[in-house]
Design a protein around this motif. Sequence first.
Motif, PDB file in Angstrom:
ATOM      1  N   TRP A  74      38.922  45.367  35.568  1.00  0.00           N
ATOM      2  CA  TRP A  74      38.153  46.249  34.699  1.00  0.00           C
ATOM      3  C   TRP A  74      38.512  47.709  34.959  1.00  0.00           C
ATOM      4  O   TRP A  74      38.547  48.147  36.093  1.00  0.00           O
ATOM      5  CB  TRP A  74      36.657  46.057  34.928  1.00  0.00           C
ATOM      6  N   ASP A  95      31.663  46.541  29.134  1.00  0.00           N
ATOM      7  CA  ASP A  95      30.514  45.892  29.770  1.00  0.00           C
ATOM      8  C   ASP A  95      29.664  46.955  30.454  1.00  0.00           C
ATOM      9  O   ASP A  95      30.101  47.599  31.402  1.00  0.00           O
ATOM     10  CB  ASP A  95      31.011  44.866  30.790  1.00  0.00           C
ATOM     11  N   THR A  97      26.776  47.731  32.895  1.00  0.00           N
ATOM     12  CA  THR A  97      26.164  47.003  33.992  1.00  0.00           C
ATOM     13  C   THR A  97      25.647  47.977  35.041  1.00  0.00           C
ATOM     14  O   THR A  97      25.831  49.188  34.924  1.00  0.00           O
ATOM     15  CB  THR A  97      27.179  46.023  34.610  1.00  0.00           C
ATOM     16  N   CYS A 104      22.478  41.484  34.334  1.00  0.00           N
ATOM     17  CA  CYS A 104      23.892  41.847  34.180  1.00  0.00           C
ATOM     18  C   CYS A 104      24.764  40.953  35.057  1.00  0.00           C
ATOM     19  O   CYS A 104      25.788  40.419  34.610  1.00  0.00           O
ATOM     20  CB  CYS A 104      24.125  43.306  34.571  1.00  0.00           C
ATOM     21  N   LYS A 105      24.357  40.785  36.305  1.00  0.00           N
ATOM     22  CA  LYS A 105      25.135  39.985  37.256  1.00  0.00           C
ATOM     23  C   LYS A 105      25.197  38.527  36.814  1.00  0.00           C
ATOM     24  O   LYS A 105      26.235  37.874  36.944  1.00  0.00           O
ATOM     25  CB  LYS A 105      24.526  40.079  38.656  1.00  0.00           C
ATOM     26  N   GLU A 108      27.592  38.266  33.889  1.00  0.00           N
ATOM     27  CA  GLU A 108      28.963  38.466  34.348  1.00  0.00           C
ATOM     28  C   GLU A 108      29.508  37.196  34.984  1.00  0.00           C
ATOM     29  O   GLU A 108      30.649  36.791  34.726  1.00  0.00           O
ATOM     30  CB  GLU A 108      29.025  39.629  35.343  1.00  0.00           C
ATOM     31  N   GLU A 109      28.693  36.551  35.823  1.00  0.00           N
ATOM     32  CA  GLU A 109      29.156  35.362  36.530  1.00  0.00           C
ATOM     33  C   GLU A 109      29.216  34.130  35.632  1.00  0.00           C
ATOM     34  O   GLU A 109      30.129  33.314  35.748  1.00  0.00           O
ATOM     35  CB  GLU A 109      28.248  35.078  37.737  1.00  0.00           C
ATOM     36  N   LEU A 112      31.279  36.188  31.517  1.00  0.00           N
ATOM     37  CA  LEU A 112      32.498  36.996  31.575  1.00  0.00           C
ATOM     38  C   LEU A 112      33.487  36.535  32.635  1.00  0.00           C
ATOM     39  O   LEU A 112      34.702  36.659  32.452  1.00  0.00           O
ATOM     40  CB  LEU A 112      32.138  38.468  31.802  1.00  0.00           C
ATOM     41  N   ASN A 113      32.974  36.027  33.747  1.00  0.00           N
ATOM     42  CA  ASN A 113      33.869  35.577  34.819  1.00  0.00           C
ATOM     43  C   ASN A 113      34.052  34.068  34.831  1.00  0.00           C
ATOM     44  O   ASN A 113      34.552  33.509  35.809  1.00  0.00           O
ATOM     45  CB  ASN A 113      33.331  36.044  36.187  1.00  0.00           C
ATOM     46  N   ARG A 118      36.785  34.139  30.564  1.00  0.00           N
ATOM     47  CA  ARG A 118      37.573  34.808  31.600  1.00  0.00           C
ATOM     48  C   ARG A 118      39.051  34.925  31.225  1.00  0.00           C
ATOM     49  O   ARG A 118      39.622  36.017  31.248  1.00  0.00           O
ATOM     50  CB  ARG A 118      37.423  34.057  32.923  1.00  0.00           C
ATOM     51  N   LYS A 131      34.512  48.781  32.218  1.00  0.00           N
ATOM     52  CA  LYS A 131      33.182  48.578  32.788  1.00  0.00           C
ATOM     53  C   LYS A 131      32.479  49.933  32.900  1.00  0.00           C
ATOM     54  O   LYS A 131      32.981  50.859  33.532  1.00  0.00           O
ATOM     55  CB  LYS A 131      33.265  47.918  34.163  1.00  0.00           C
TER      56      LYS A 131
END
Length: 198
Positions: A74, A95, A97, A104-105, A108-109, A112-113, A118, A131
């Motif tokens: 990012w 994003d 955050t 947000c976390k 993301e997990e 997004l991740n 991903r 980011k």
Amino acid sequence: KALLIERPYIGQQLHIYAAILFVALAGAWLAIKTISITKKTVNRFVFAGAGALTAILSTGLAASIFSASGPSPWKKYTPETLSASLDSDKVVIVDFTADWCINCKVLEETVLNAEPVRSRIRNEEEVIMIKADLTSTSAPGWEYLADLGRTGIPTLVIYGPGGEDPWIANAYTSDQVIAALDEAALEAPETPTELSSH
């Protein structure tokens, strides 16, 4: 120090390494103390073995985290970075955050991740990832968020190559992000064709 200069992202993981080191040392201490205190084979086998196994597994975990770590894909948000990205012929994803934002976390997990998002957003030939970290109340991303007509996070923004009418969401699923990326990819400005002479 030289390692932190070469890999600055490791500094953000030092607390993890410290915890793993503590567990590894505790395991090693248990194994050594057990051998020095008791003469019983069973106790040595059980407690010393457990301590040694803990130390070995902890060391292996630290090595695994270290080898898997790398610089963040990012880009850090700045008005200049956003402007340059929007001038490209790529899809731009932003994003919003913050360290204190639990939602947000989680997104993301879990989105997004995680696959399939991903792999899609990490395609550097097609997507630029930015980011906007709003952990600080003076972060420049707050003004940008207000310009989008939003006040809270998490917020995800996806621009097509034209940089107009972005897709914006405060909560989203993998399917929604993939659909937004597909739609954004179709917004590439058309190349004008030359008129043929008659």
